[in-house]
Design a protein around this motif. Structure first.
Motif, PDB file in Angstrom:
ATOM      1  N   GLN A  11     -18.416   5.193 -60.621  1.00 11.03           N
ATOM      2  CA  GLN A  11     -17.080   5.147 -60.016  1.00 11.03           C
ATOM      3  C   GLN A  11     -17.062   5.942 -58.719  1.00 11.03           C
ATOM      4  O   GLN A  11     -16.467   5.529 -57.742  1.00 11.03           O
ATOM      5  CB  GLN A  11     -16.023   5.705 -60.984  1.00 11.03           C
ATOM      6  CG  GLN A  11     -15.716   4.779 -62.131  1.00 11.03           C
ATOM      7  CD  GLN A  11     -15.062   3.480 -61.660  1.00 11.03           C
ATOM      8  OE1 GLN A  11     -15.638   2.709 -60.905  1.00 11.03           O
ATOM      9  NE2 GLN A  11     -13.861   3.249 -62.107  1.00 11.03           N
ATOM     10  N   GLU A  12     -17.731   7.103 -58.718  1.00  6.30           N
ATOM     11  CA  GLU A  12     -17.775   7.913 -57.506  1.00  6.30           C
ATOM     12  C   GLU A  12     -18.464   7.159 -56.372  1.00  6.30           C
ATOM     13  O   GLU A  12     -18.069   7.262 -55.223  1.00  6.30           O
ATOM     14  CB  GLU A  12     -18.518   9.224 -57.778  1.00  6.30           C
ATOM     15  CG  GLU A  12     -17.714  10.195 -58.616  1.00  6.30           C
ATOM     16  CD  GLU A  12     -18.517  11.434 -58.989  1.00  6.30           C
ATOM     17  OE1 GLU A  12     -19.597  11.672 -58.388  1.00  6.30           O
ATOM     18  OE2 GLU A  12     -18.070  12.160 -59.886  1.00  6.30           O
ATOM     19  N   ARG A  13     -19.494   6.408 -56.694  1.00  6.46           N
ATOM     20  CA  ARG A  13     -20.211   5.633 -55.669  1.00  6.46           C
ATOM     21  C   ARG A  13     -19.346   4.533 -55.081  1.00  6.46           C
ATOM     22  O   ARG A  13     -19.518   4.143 -53.937  1.00  6.46           O
ATOM     23  CB  ARG A  13     -21.477   5.014 -56.267  1.00  6.46           C
ATOM     24  CG  ARG A  13     -22.544   6.023 -56.504  1.00  6.46           C
ATOM     25  CD  ARG A  13     -23.836   5.340 -56.912  1.00  6.46           C
ATOM     26  NE  ARG A  13     -24.765   6.337 -57.382  1.00  6.46           N
ATOM     27  CZ  ARG A  13     -25.453   6.249 -58.499  1.00  6.46           C
ATOM     28  NH1 ARG A  13     -25.359   5.187 -59.258  1.00  6.46           N
ATOM     29  NH2 ARG A  13     -26.258   7.210 -58.856  1.00  6.46           N
ATOM     30  N   LYS A  14     -18.408   4.028 -55.848  1.00  6.26           N
ATOM     31  CA  LYS A  14     -17.562   2.929 -55.389  1.00  6.26           C
ATOM     32  C   LYS A  14     -16.441   3.416 -54.473  1.00  6.26           C
ATOM     33  O   LYS A  14     -15.846   2.637 -53.752  1.00  6.26           O
ATOM     34  CB  LYS A  14     -16.955   2.182 -56.585  1.00  6.26           C
ATOM     35  CG  LYS A  14     -17.982   1.389 -57.367  1.00  6.26           C
ATOM     36  CD  LYS A  14     -17.332   0.705 -58.543  1.00  6.26           C
ATOM     37  CE  LYS A  14     -18.356  -0.009 -59.406  1.00  6.26           C
ATOM     38  NZ  LYS A  14     -17.737  -0.598 -60.589  1.00  6.26           N
ATOM     39  N   LEU A  15     -16.129   4.720 -54.534  1.00  7.03           N
ATOM     40  CA  LEU A  15     -15.054   5.242 -53.700  1.00  7.03           C
ATOM     41  C   LEU A  15     -15.447   5.124 -52.222  1.00  7.03           C
ATOM     42  O   LEU A  15     -16.585   5.395 -51.854  1.00  7.03           O
ATOM     43  CB  LEU A  15     -14.776   6.718 -54.030  1.00  7.03           C
ATOM     44  CG  LEU A  15     -14.206   7.001 -55.416  1.00  7.03           C
ATOM     45  CD1 LEU A  15     -14.120   8.505 -55.628  1.00  7.03           C
ATOM     46  CD2 LEU A  15     -12.842   6.368 -55.570  1.00  7.03           C
ATOM     47  N   PRO A  16     -14.508   4.711 -51.394  1.00  5.15           N
ATOM     48  CA  PRO A  16     -14.839   4.613 -49.970  1.00  5.15           C
ATOM     49  C   PRO A  16     -15.120   6.009 -49.416  1.00  5.15           C
ATOM     50  O   PRO A  16     -14.461   6.978 -49.786  1.00  5.15           O
ATOM     51  CB  PRO A  16     -13.577   4.004 -49.342  1.00  5.15           C
ATOM     52  CG  PRO A  16     -12.487   4.261 -50.313  1.00  5.15           C
ATOM     53  CD  PRO A  16     -13.126   4.363 -51.675  1.00  5.15           C
ATOM     54  N   SER A  17     -16.122   6.089 -48.562  1.00  5.33           N
ATOM     55  CA  SER A  17     -16.451   7.393 -47.996  1.00  5.33           C
ATOM     56  C   SER A  17     -15.353   7.805 -47.017  1.00  5.33           C
ATOM     57  O   SER A  17     -14.715   6.970 -46.381  1.00  5.33           O
ATOM     58  CB  SER A  17     -17.801   7.335 -47.297  1.00  5.33           C
ATOM     59  OG  SER A  17     -17.759   6.378 -46.267  1.00  5.33           O
ATOM     60  N   ALA A  18     -15.142   9.100 -46.938  1.00  5.74           N
ATOM     61  CA  ALA A  18     -14.119   9.624 -46.032  1.00  5.74           C
ATOM     62  C   ALA A  18     -14.544   9.359 -44.591  1.00  5.74           C
ATOM     63  O   ALA A  18     -15.731   9.341 -44.270  1.00  5.74           O
ATOM     64  CB  ALA A  18     -13.944  11.112 -46.267  1.00  5.74           C
ATOM     65  N   LYS A  19     -13.563   9.145 -43.747  1.00  4.67           N
ATOM     66  CA  LYS A  19     -13.857   8.941 -42.333  1.00  4.67           C
ATOM     67  C   LYS A  19     -14.387  10.234 -41.734  1.00  4.67           C
ATOM     68  O   LYS A  19     -13.977  11.329 -42.113  1.00  4.67           O
ATOM     69  CB  LYS A  19     -12.578   8.538 -41.586  1.00  4.67           C
ATOM     70  CG  LYS A  19     -12.117   7.142 -41.880  1.00  4.67           C
ATOM     71  CD  LYS A  19     -10.931   6.808 -41.006  1.00  4.67           C
ATOM     72  CE  LYS A  19     -10.577   5.348 -41.149  1.00  4.67           C
ATOM     73  NZ  LYS A  19      -9.559   4.956 -40.172  1.00  4.67           N
ATOM     74  N   LYS A  20     -15.306  10.084 -40.784  1.00  2.00           N
ATOM     75  CA  LYS A  20     -15.827  11.250 -40.084  1.00  2.00           C
ATOM     76  C   LYS A  20     -14.794  11.716 -39.068  1.00  2.00           C
ATOM     77  O   LYS A  20     -14.213  10.910 -38.339  1.00  2.00           O
ATOM     78  CB  LYS A  20     -17.125  10.909 -39.345  1.00  2.00           C
ATOM     79  CG  LYS A  20     -18.325  10.846 -40.225  1.00  2.00           C
ATOM     80  CD  LYS A  20     -19.582  10.738 -39.386  1.00  2.00           C
ATOM     81  CE  LYS A  20     -20.798  10.823 -40.280  1.00  2.00           C
ATOM     82  NZ  LYS A  20     -22.031  10.904 -39.532  1.00  2.00           N
ATOM     83  N   LYS A  21     -14.601  13.018 -39.019  1.00  2.00           N
ATOM     84  CA  LYS A  21     -13.705  13.594 -38.022  1.00  2.00           C
ATOM     85  C   LYS A  21     -14.509  13.836 -36.747  1.00  2.00           C
ATOM     86  O   LYS A  21     -15.547  14.488 -36.763  1.00  2.00           O
ATOM     87  CB  LYS A  21     -13.106  14.898 -38.527  1.00  2.00           C
ATOM     88  CG  LYS A  21     -12.121  14.696 -39.649  1.00  2.00           C
ATOM     89  CD  LYS A  21     -11.489  15.995 -40.048  1.00  2.00           C
ATOM     90  CE  LYS A  21     -10.507  15.749 -41.182  1.00  2.00           C
ATOM     91  NZ  LYS A  21      -9.931  16.993 -41.666  1.00  2.00           N
TER      92      LYS A  21
END
Length: 188
Positions: A11-21
């Motif tokens: 499930q953690e792998r499926k979460l979209p990665s946070a945008k880079k600031k």
């Protein structure tokens, strides 16, 4: 490993990665009107550049106006950006070119290495250098050397142009040498 733990990992792998600031650094070396326009153009360009990358979001634009790139001591926004990077508030810096970031070989290398320690990369758009890339070190050193030499030559030309044929100075401030010399020629 239990099945429940395995499902949680998936499930953690499926979460979209946070945008880079993304932080942006812009600099112009004089307060002249055409350079002020250049600063605004740089800011607009980078805002659009970041908008076109769906994995990025603008953190802040740091901009120094009317300050030479040969030294970092008086560049308040540059130093604020470095401190913010060390505090981990953004992931990446983008800037127009190495000469905008630093016109000093040692500063260029020192700051990019220092930022790398904190997991912050620098992308120099016009120089096509991305410091997280493995081969960026050599290209950075070469381009930073060129920027430093260009700055030295520019300084020499301004100082040379500020002297009369007999070697005395026409103009007091090298920064304004061209304008003052132009007025001096019109007075003659």
């Amino acid at each position: 490993m239990s099945i429940k733990k395995y499902k949680n990992l998936n499930q953690e792998r499926k979460l979209p990665s946070a945008k880079k600031k993304i932080a942006v650094y812009c600099r112009v070396s004089t307060d002249q009107k055409d350079q002020a326009n250049s600063l605004e153009n740089q800011k607009q360009y980078f805002q659009q550049y970041i908008l076109h990358n769906p994995n990025w979001e603008l953190y802040k634009i740091f901009a120094d106006k009317g300050i030479s790139g040969t030294n970092t001591k008086k560049r308040k926004e540059f130093n604020h950006m470095i401190l913010s990077a060390k505090n981990g508030v953004f992931d990446l810096i983008i800037t127009k070119e190495i000469s905008c970031f630093a016109r000093n070989l040692l500063d260029s290398i020192f700051y990019t290495r220092e930022l790398k320690k904190y997991g912050v990369g620098v992308i120099f758009i016009n120089d096509n250098i991305n410091t997280p890339d493995g081969d960026s070190g050599l290209r950075l050193a070469i381009m930073a050397s060129i920027a430093q030499e260009e700055s030295r030559k520019t300084s020499e030309r301004i100082k040379w142009g500020a002297k009369t044929p007999n070697g005395t100075r026409r103009c007091i401030w090298a920064k304004y040498a061209w304008l003052l010399c132009k007025k001096w020629q019109n007075v003659r």
